[in-house]
Design a protein around this motif. Structure first.
Motif, short mmCIF file in Angstrom:
data_model
loop_
_atom_site.label_atom_id
_atom_site.label_comp_id
_atom_site.label_asym_id
_atom_site.label_seq_id
_atom_site.Cartn_x
_atom_site.Cartn_y
_atom_site.Cartn_z
N ILE A 13 0.81 -1.22 0.00
CA ILE A 13 0.00 0.00 0.00
C ILE A 13 0.85 1.27 0.00
N GLY A 14 2.16 1.11 0.05
CA GLY A 14 3.06 2.25 0.15
C GLY A 14 2.81 3.35 -0.87
N PRO A 15 2.81 3.04 -2.17
CA PRO A 15 2.60 4.10 -3.17
C PRO A 15 1.26 4.83 -3.00
N GLU A 16 0.23 4.11 -2.56
CA GLU A 16 -1.09 4.73 -2.40
C GLU A 16 -1.12 5.73 -1.25
N ILE A 17 -0.58 5.33 -0.10
CA ILE A 17 -0.62 6.25 1.04
C ILE A 17 0.41 7.36 0.88
N THR A 18 1.46 7.12 0.09
CA THR A 18 2.42 8.18 -0.21
C THR A 18 1.75 9.27 -1.05
N GLU A 19 0.99 8.87 -2.07
CA GLU A 19 0.27 9.84 -2.90
C GLU A 19 -0.69 10.67 -2.06
N ALA A 20 -1.38 10.00 -1.14
CA ALA A 20 -2.33 10.71 -0.27
C ALA A 20 -1.62 11.71 0.63
N THR A 21 -0.48 11.31 1.17
CA THR A 21 0.28 12.18 2.08
C THR A 21 0.83 13.40 1.34
N ILE A 22 1.36 13.18 0.16
CA ILE A 22 1.87 14.30 -0.64
C ILE A 22 0.73 15.28 -0.97
N HIS A 23 -0.44 14.75 -1.27
CA HIS A 23 -1.60 15.60 -1.57
C HIS A 23 -1.92 16.51 -0.38
N VAL A 24 -1.90 15.95 0.82
CA VAL A 24 -2.21 16.74 2.02
C VAL A 24 -1.11 17.75 2.30
N LEU A 25 0.14 17.35 2.22
CA LEU A 25 1.23 18.28 2.51
C LEU A 25 1.26 19.44 1.51
N GLU A 26 0.95 19.16 0.26
CA GLU A 26 0.92 20.24 -0.72
C GLU A 26 -0.23 21.21 -0.45
N ALA A 27 -1.27 20.71 0.22
CA ALA A 27 -2.40 21.58 0.56
C ALA A 27 -2.05 22.61 1.63
#
Length: 358
Positions: A13-27
């Motif tokens: 699940i690493g790539p999926e939760i990484t994408e989600a985390t990057i989305h939040v940090l960029e926000a």
């Protein structure tokens, strides 16, 4: 100036939760430059090694990184890292190798209950300082024929003093009220005894912060029955690993437990406390909260306290409202549904703050 952050996408699940985390940090509105780091499968594909020295060099240069979970095969054996000077580092696992190659020594894992999610443990608020260079995870073990196996529990004064000092400094910086050492010095009198002696030595130098100690088995019991006994816990590698998973389970899910790996030179590699969960990989249902909250730890580490609080408060509010819950928490939201909902709440808060300042 952009903030360079290494990204280890991980397995499962690493790539999926990484994408989600990057989305939040960029926000948050901060200017990030995401630097891909080839470790694990990516390292094997690009360099023929799960932890290539090129990746180690990159991480030492950027000093900040997000690491998604990496698969660690049972019984597989050791990781050998050859250095430019001809020396070889030998490690029991890839995660262990990353920490030790980068000279990271403590893993802070702050675990808090969440209203509406954690039931009887809504008020649990425990920050576990796990020493990550020694103990039985040092990989000093061997077979005795095919009838027995022997494993060395390594404890040095340097490591025990260092993690204790970090724990008291952490307590002071974060306005925590107590530091507790977890050990088994009655049975493992030399190794755990040394760990406890070093803790007491450091505690004596920090009389402004109350301290105490408990046996590891009693600590597990009290964490489940009476968690308010604890505030900041300092523990050796294995005990800290086990207690942090226990605390995560008590508040509702391993998907809620953030973590970081910190070195003496300002380096930090944040990570979720859970594993790669290959059984649900690719389904889009993994809980990204632990890694998102770990991203908040990274923000706090670089002095972005307000942004870190924004991420944490927005996340807790949505969880408490039972909005955008993944299946492990009884909901039906996807991984990115959660990330988008948190980012949206953050945007609302920032807009409200902007208008209030006009």
């Amino acid at each position: 100036m952009s903030i360079q952050v290494g990204v280890i996408r991980g397995n499962g699940i690493g790539p999926e939760i990484t994408e989600a985390t990057i989305h939040v940090l960029e926000a948050t509105g901060l200017d990030f430059q995401w630097v891909p780091v080839a470790i694990g499968d990516d390292g094997m594909e690009q360099y023929g090694h799960p932890l290539p020295q090129e990746a180690v060099k990159t991480l030492k240069e950027v000093k900040l990184a997000i690491k998604a979970p990496l698969l660690v095969d049972k019984f597989k054996g050791r990781v050998y890292c050859e250095h430019e000077d001809g020396t070889v580092g030998i490690y029991p696992s890839l995660n262990n190798a990353i920490r030790r190659e980068l000279e990271l020594y403590v893993c802070p894992r702050p675990i808090r209950g969440i209203p509406g999610i954690s039931g009887n443990y809504e008020k649990l608020d425990v920050h576990i300082m796990r020493e990550i260079t020694e103990d039985v995870y040092s990989g000093i073990e061997h077979m005795i024929g095919d009838e027995a196996a022997e494993c060395i529990k390594l404890t040095t004064k340097k490591a025990a003093l260092r993690v204790a000092e970090y724990a008291f400094d952490y307590a002071r910086r974060n306005h925590r009220s107590r530091v507790t050492c977890v050990h088994k010095a009655n049975a493992v009198s030399m190794a755990d005894g040394l760990f406890l002696k070093c803790f007491r030595q450091v505690a004596a130098k920090n009389p402004d912060i109350p301290s105490d100690d408990f046996m590891i088995d009693a600590s597990a019991y009290y964490l489940a029955k009476n968690p308010e006994k604890f505030d900041v816990i300092v523990a050796s590698n294995q005990y800290g690993d086990i207690l942090s998973d226990l605390a995560a389970g008590l508040v509702g899910s391993l998907g809620l437990a953030p973590g970081a790996n910190v070195g003496e030179d300002g380096m930090i590699v944040v990570e979720a406390s859970h594993g790669a969960a290959p059984d649900i990989a690719g389904k889009g249902i993994a809980n990204p909260i632990a890694l998102i909250l770990s991203g908040a730890l990274l923000l706090r580490h670089i002095g972005e306290e307000e942004k870190a609080r924004l991420v944490e408060e927005s996340t807790v509010e949505l969880l408490s409202e039972h909005r955008a819950l993944t299946p492990d928490l009884g909901g039906t939201a996807s991984t990115m549904d959660v990330a988008r909902a948190i980012a949206e709440r953050m945007g609302e808060k920032m807009e409200k703050q902007r208008r209030g300042g006009e």
